[in-house]
Design an enzyme around this catalytic site. Structure first.
Site, PDB file in Angstrom:
ATOM      1  N   LYS A 183      38.285  41.871  35.028  1.00  0.00           N
ATOM      2  CA  LYS A 183      37.104  41.726  34.970  1.00  0.00           C
ATOM      3  C   LYS A 183      36.852  40.219  35.014  1.00  0.00           C
ATOM      4  CE  LYS A 183      32.860  42.324  32.082  1.00  0.00           C
ATOM      5  NZ  LYS A 183      32.395  42.757  30.691  1.00  0.00           N
ATOM      6  N   LYS A 210      31.714  33.033  29.762  1.00  0.00           N
ATOM      7  CA  LYS A 210      33.070  33.698  29.172  1.00  0.00           C
ATOM      8  C   LYS A 210      34.177  33.383  30.201  1.00  0.00           C
ATOM      9  CE  LYS A 210      29.699  37.334  27.814  1.00  0.00           C
ATOM     10  NZ  LYS A 210      29.412  38.781  27.637  1.00  0.00           N
ATOM     11  N   GLU A 226      47.916  41.795  35.016  1.00  0.00           N
ATOM     12  CA  GLU A 226      46.961  42.460  34.173  1.00  0.00           C
ATOM     13  C   GLU A 226      47.310  43.838  34.153  1.00  0.00           C
ATOM     14  OE1 GLU A 226      45.643  41.240  31.592  1.00  0.00           O
ATOM     15  OE2 GLU A 226      45.266  39.269  31.602  1.00  0.00           O
ATOM     16  N   LYS A 241      36.101  44.523  38.071  1.00  0.00           N
ATOM     17  CA  LYS A 241      34.769  44.322  38.135  1.00  0.00           C
ATOM     18  C   LYS A 241      34.378  42.912  38.165  1.00  0.00           C
ATOM     19  CE  LYS A 241      30.813  45.610  35.306  1.00  0.00           C
ATOM     20  NZ  LYS A 241      30.272  46.054  33.896  1.00  0.00           N
TER      21      LYS A 241
END
Length: 242
Positions: A183, A210, A226, A241
């Site tokens: 993400k 973030k 990941e 995403k």
């Protein structure tokens, strides 16, 4: 057609649905054509989508400001908006697949996917391990309500493994995990955050971005690491995403 390896049909789609506590359905200004559904409208929309072949739905809640706290306790309230929505959908359409978003930003007074704590040096940081504990409570809460798949979108380290272990120990070994594996920190989330009122709060002293836990789009090898880790930890589906 006989030799085609890939096909796309409504049954392959997941329909994102936004919901809120209001009795009426409201259009989302930042996402033309999309709606924040009431519980009644949500159940009706699921039925209409099911009639044309869509069988999976993921829920995104817009939580009232008065329920948002630094510890995001509302995220695992058994009588909260999402558990009630899961039960309402399953009562009306038991055969559909219900997926829920596992993250704290809709419930967090700071608008972050994780718990914000002040460090000894005075700085404010999103803390990984305490966040994972709350996320596991949220995953269990949604599973008890009847969710078929939980979808952690928080990007905290190790959360897939902890959730899989917590679900298995509680008897939810068949609850699937759809992991936001990569993400990326992106401005593309703007309209979505408006739909959920879940952006980092400008009036908060916490970071207004973030980037400390979402990924750098320039790091291809990190994304592959990941993905490998999430698969090892028990994820059933891996997602990128945006």
């Amino acid at each position: 057609g006989l030799m085609r390896e890939t096909e796309l049909s409504p049954e392959h789609l997941i329909y994102p649905l936004f919901l809120h506590e209001a009795a009426d359905d409201h259009p989302i200004e930042s996402m033309p054509g999309c709606t924040r559904w009431s519980l009644a409208g949500l159940v009706r929309e699921v039925g209409e989508a099911k009639a044309v072949g869509v069988g999976a739905f993921v829920l995104f809640p817009a939580i009232e400001d008065g329920l948002k706290t630094p510890g995001a306790e509302e995220a695992h309230n058994a009588d909260g908006l999402v558990p009630r929505a899961i039960r309402a959908i399953k009562d009306a359409h038991p055969e559909v697949t219900v997926i829920t978003d596992i993250a704290l930003d809709p419930y967090n007074a700071d608008g972050h996917d994780g718990i914000v704590e002040r460090q000894p040096d005075g700085s404010l940081r999103i803390v990984n391990d305490r966040t994972v504990e709350v996320l596991c409570q949220q995953a269990l809460c949604h599973s008890r309500a009847g969710a078929d798949v939980i979808s952690p979108s928080d990007m905290m380290d190790g959360r897939v493994g902890y959730m899989r272990d917590a679900l298995d120990k509680a008897g939810y070994s068949e609850t699937g995990i759809l992991s936001y594996t990569a993400k990326y920190a992106s401005a593309f989330y703007g309209p979505f955050r408006h739909a959920l009122d879940s952006a980092p709060r400008e009036d908060s002293t916490a970071p207004t971005h973030k980037k400390s836990y979402q990924m750098d789009p320039a790091n291809r090898r990190e994304a592959l690491r990941e993905a490998f880790l999430d698969a090892q930890e028990g994820a059933d589906i891996l997602m990128v995403k945006p």
